[in-house]
Structure formats: structure tokens, C-alpha cells
Design an enzyme around this catalytic site. Structure first.
Site, mmCIF file in Angstrom:
data_model
loop_
_atom_site.group_PDB
_atom_site.id
_atom_site.type_symbol
_atom_site.label_atom_id
_atom_site.label_comp_id
_atom_site.label_asym_id
_atom_site.label_seq_id
_atom_site.Cartn_x
_atom_site.Cartn_y
_atom_site.Cartn_z
ATOM 1 N N ASN A 10 0.864 -1.184 0.000
ATOM 2 C CA ASN A 10 0.000 0.000 0.000
ATOM 3 C C ASN A 10 0.898 1.230 0.000
ATOM 4 O O ASN A 10 1.451 1.603 1.025
ATOM 5 C CB ASN A 10 -0.911 -0.028 1.233
ATOM 6 C CG ASN A 10 -1.831 1.173 1.325
ATOM 7 O OD1 ASN A 10 -1.784 2.083 0.497
ATOM 8 N ND2 ASN A 10 -2.671 1.194 2.338
ATOM 9 N N ARG A 87 -2.775 -2.149 -3.242
ATOM 10 C CA ARG A 87 -3.932 -1.299 -3.014
ATOM 11 C C ARG A 87 -3.856 -0.113 -3.974
ATOM 12 O O ARG A 87 -2.842 0.575 -4.058
ATOM 13 C CB ARG A 87 -3.942 -0.773 -1.576
ATOM 14 C CG ARG A 87 -5.152 0.122 -1.295
ATOM 15 C CD ARG A 87 -4.875 1.098 -0.197
ATOM 16 N NE ARG A 87 -6.043 1.952 0.061
ATOM 17 C CZ ARG A 87 -5.970 3.140 0.641
ATOM 18 N NH1 ARG A 87 -4.811 3.615 1.028
ATOM 19 N NH2 ARG A 87 -7.061 3.854 0.849
ATOM 20 N N HIS A 176 -12.778 3.174 0.694
ATOM 21 C CA HIS A 176 -12.733 2.197 1.801
ATOM 22 C C HIS A 176 -13.462 0.902 1.439
ATOM 23 O O HIS A 176 -13.875 0.146 2.322
ATOM 24 C CB HIS A 176 -13.350 2.775 3.091
ATOM 25 C CG HIS A 176 -12.620 3.927 3.666
ATOM 26 N ND1 HIS A 176 -13.262 5.012 4.233
ATOM 27 C CD2 HIS A 176 -11.292 4.193 3.770
ATOM 28 C CE1 HIS A 176 -12.374 5.884 4.660
ATOM 29 N NE2 HIS A 176 -11.175 5.416 4.391
ATOM 30 N N ARG A 237 -10.253 16.216 7.319
ATOM 31 C CA ARG A 237 -11.156 16.526 6.206
ATOM 32 C C ARG A 237 -12.517 16.953 6.739
ATOM 33 O O ARG A 237 -13.034 16.379 7.697
ATOM 34 C CB ARG A 237 -11.303 15.319 5.287
ATOM 35 C CG ARG A 237 -10.150 15.126 4.338
ATOM 36 C CD ARG A 237 -10.228 13.814 3.587
ATOM 37 N NE ARG A 237 -9.456 12.773 4.241
ATOM 38 C CZ ARG A 237 -9.407 11.504 3.841
ATOM 39 N NH1 ARG A 237 -10.108 11.116 2.807
ATOM 40 N NH2 ARG A 237 -8.663 10.630 4.491
ATOM 41 N N GLU A 381 -7.650 -5.026 5.860
ATOM 42 C CA GLU A 381 -7.595 -4.752 4.427
ATOM 43 C C GLU A 381 -6.488 -5.534 3.748
ATOM 44 O O GLU A 381 -6.635 -5.954 2.585
ATOM 45 C CB GLU A 381 -7.422 -3.249 4.206
ATOM 46 C CG GLU A 381 -8.628 -2.439 4.656
ATOM 47 C CD GLU A 381 -8.385 -0.944 4.616
ATOM 48 O OE1 GLU A 381 -8.811 -0.316 3.637
ATOM 49 O OE2 GLU A 381 -7.779 -0.421 5.575
#
Length: 395
Positions: A10, A87, A176, A237, A381
Site C-alpha cells: 500500500n 492497493r 474504503h 477533512r 484490508e
């Protein structure tokens, strides 16, 4: 057939998270993080069992770090890696699932870089470095957006002129997806219901946060949109704001689009509300000490999260349960409890003792008797990426 090993990579803009996944082992034989790449502080940290190692690589870029990581993974795999799973954040509409990487896939990832300018270019760096170091090894791209390609058109389209969608790809994509897929499948296993006959509300809560409605193992709606900025409040965010905010700030403060985007992406959310931190652990300690900014950030975060989950229920035929996952979702009993307080219309009730027990990667059900299920499900993940890589290799 021998047991297979998949290396999961990733790549961020200045980091590489990696894990070696053995299909028969519940823990990773190797996992680690390379960070501060491209700077004098570049370093790789990794863990094998309980042993932790650190290697300083001043000035190293992604390729130099991977040149150290990949042989280490191969050694831990007993000399045999069976594939590498990458990823990739944004697959646009090109990909409804994972894909074996070839020239056309690389082109599509590059094309979608305009939709994820901070993520896709870094993902490509990792892919190209791995392919140059192991040219004969199968490599698979697993897209954050792919899981959400099952959303109906009325869920993913914006109410803007048609040409913006048909010519420029302006629509809701969601992110996600790898996490939402993994935890909804795991939740079904935990409560003994078939994945293809289940309906879940999912809250993935980390520095980035999103909600999702999952029906029969497929995404039906999600809170993030064209970019990972839409939706609930996050670490730095803003989540949803009035679309006219950009024009208002440009007119009143003379800010450029770039300044406004940077503010909404890097200086808002928990950090902006609290004036203190984007880390929920720090904020909850300050909240308990009476810090007004931390209190506001905590309350806004939980209310907006509950509001988003309630809206996701529109996409479900029924509710098998509510799932919390991600760093905050798995560890903050306070966030879970406060969020559920806002969802009383669904008859959710948290058992305080069960809720307190679910931290540090502990899975469990935290509802009171008579309440719909509320589950804490640690996400994985890396394992999901490995499973999808193995599935493509089998195919």
C-alpha cells in the site's frame, strides 16, 4: 497444493505499508512500514513475530525502499512469493473488481489519477517498482472504489448536467471498499447469517471515515463521493459542506481554489473544529478534561456520523446490524456509545460493559438484550487484498 504467500503493498505519497500474508496463517509472518521516503529521515520498520527491526535509508525513494522490502518478504516466504497485491485508491468506472496488472490496467490507473491526485500516482510508483524487481511475478491491483460499483445509478449520480458525467466522470465513487467488504462478510460469519442474505450499516472510522450500506455482500450506498472529501467529519477533512462555500471564501477572503481545497482537506475535520488535534485519543482526553474545542469536535463527529448512518438505512431492506471498524471504530467506546445515542429511532442500545471490552483489536457484539445487533469488527484490508489476489490467481 502448497500454502501460498502474497505480499500486500500500500503505497502513499511518502510511505509504503506492507504485509506478507500466508493463506493458512491468521497472523502476518512479516509486516511493516516505510515512511518519510524522499527525505533524509527515510526509514523502514518491520516486525517478524514479536521481533521489531528498523533500517535507516536516508534519501531513499519508493523503488529503493521496495528493493529492501521485497527480498525480505521473499526470504520470509521461504524463497517463494506467489503474487503481489497492490492497493489502488481510485479505479473509476474502469474496474468493478480486482484486476491482474498489465499495460492497459496501468494506463487506466494513470487516467484515474486526476480523480485521486494524491493517491493513484503513489500507487503506480509502487506497482512499477515491484514489477521491475519481480517481472515474472503475478501482480494484482485491488481498488478502493471497486466494491461500490454495485451502487444503483440513483445513488451514485449527482444532480448536475449529464455531460459532466458522460464526458468527465463526475459521479459518486466511494472509497474504503476493501474494508467495507471485509467487515460486512466477517460480521455475517460472526452472527451466523449468510453473506448473500444480510444487510448492514457500516462505519469505517480512522483518519479517513466513511459509512456504507451493504446488502447481500454488495455496496448499495456510501458516504464518500467523487473524492474522499465528501461525507462524514474526518481527522483533517471537513466532510460535507455547502457547495457554495468555495465561492463564499473566494469572494470574502480572496482565497484560491487551491487554498480552499487545502483547508478542507488538511486543516478541517476534528483538527479544525478542536483547534487541537486530528487524533481522537487526544481529543477524548481533552474532552474529559473540559476542553471546549475537543468537546465540540467530539459531538459534531458523533452526530454527523449518526446522521450519515441513518441516511444509509434508506438503501437497506432491513437492518441485520450496525458495524464499527477502523482505528476509531475499533478502539473508541466513547464514540460508539455517543453515536448510538443519536440512533434511538432504530432501537439500538449499547451495553456499557461489552462496549468497554471491545478495544485493541477485540471483536464482539456490544448491544443490550433486545437491541438490534451492534458489532465491533476489526478490519483487515491486507488480508482482503491477499484473498482477492489469490482469487484472481486461481481464476
Amino acid at each position: 497444493m502448497s500454502v501460498r504467500n502474497i505480499l500486500v503493498i500500500n503505497c502513499g505519497s511518502s510511505s509504503i505499508k506492507f504485509a506478507l500474508v500466508n493463506e493458512k496463517q491468521s497472523t502476518f509472518p512479516l509486516q511493516g512500514l516505510a515512511e518519510c521516503l524522499g527525505s533524509p529521515e527515510a526509514v523502514i520498520q518491520w516486525q517478524i513475530g514479536e521481533a521489531k527491526e528498523t533500517l535507516s535509508l536516508p534519501g531513499a525513494d519508493h523503488a529503493a525502499a521496495l528493493a529492501k522490502i521485497l527480498p525480505l518478504a521473499q526470504e520470509m516466504a521461504g524463497g517463494r512469493l506467489d503474487g503481489i497485491g497492490h492497493r489502488v485508491v481510485h479505479g473509476g468506472e474502469h474496474f468493478t473488481g480486482s484486476s491482474l496488472i498489465d499495460a492497459s490496467v496501468l494506463d487506466a490507473i494513470n487516467t484515474n489519477a486526476q480523480l485521486a491526485p494524491l493517491h493513484n500516482p503513489a500507487n503506480l510508483i509502487g506497482i512499477e517498482a515491484a514489477m521491475s524487481l519481480f517481472p515474472g511475478l503475478p501482480q494484482v491491483s485491488v481498488f478502493d472504489t471497486a466494491f461500490h460499483q454495485s451502487m444503483p445509478e440513483y445513488a451514485y449520480r449527482y444532480a448536475v448536467p449529464e455531460f459532466l458525467y458522460t464526458e468527465h466522470g463526475v459521479r459518486r465513487y466511494g472509497f474504503h471498499g476493501t474494508s467495507h467488504r471485509f467487515v460486512s462478510q466477517r460480521a455475517a460469519e460472526m452472527v451466523g447469517v449468510p453473506v448473500d442474505d444480510s444487510s448492514w450499516l457500516v462505519a469505517h472510522l480512522g483518519n479517513g471515515c466513511s459509512t456504507c450500506a451493504v446488502v447481500n455482500g454488495e455496496s448499495r450506498d456510501t458516504s464518500m463521493g467523487l473524492t474522499p472529501l465528501e461525507g462524514v467529519v474526518m481527522g483533517t477533512r471537513s466532510g460535507d459542506v455547502d457547495p457554495a462555500l468555495h465561492m463564499y471564501l473566494a469572494r470574502t477572503l480572496g482565497w484560491s481554489i487551491e487554498q480552499i481545497d487545502s483547508m478542507l482537506t488538511r486543516d478541517s475535520g476534528l483538527k479544525g473544529l478542536s483547534g487541537l488535534s486530528n487524533d481522537m485519543r487526544t481529543l477524548h482526553e481533552a474532552y474529559e478534561a473540559g476542553h471546549s474545542g475537543a468537546t465540540l469536535a467530539f459531538e459534531v463527529f458523533c452526530y454527523r456520523l449518526a446522521k450519515s448512518l441513518a441516511s444509509m438505512a434508506c438503501a437497506l431492506p432491513r437492518v441485520n446490524g450496525l458495524i464499527f471498524t477502523g482505528g476509531i471504530g475499533e478502539n473508541s467506546s466513547a464514540v460508539r456509545a455517543r453515536t448510538v445515542e443519536h440512533l434511538k429511532v432504530f432501537n439500538f442500545q449499547v451495553d456499557a460493559q461489552a462496549n468497554a471490552r471491545c478495544t485493541r483489536g477485540t471483536a464482539g457484539q456490544i448491544q443490550t438484550e433486545g437491541s438490534p445487533r451492534i458489532l465491533v469488527v476489526p478490519t483487515n484490508e491486507e488480508r482482503q487484498i491477499a484473498l482477492e489476489t489469490l482469487a484472481l490467481l486461481d481464476a
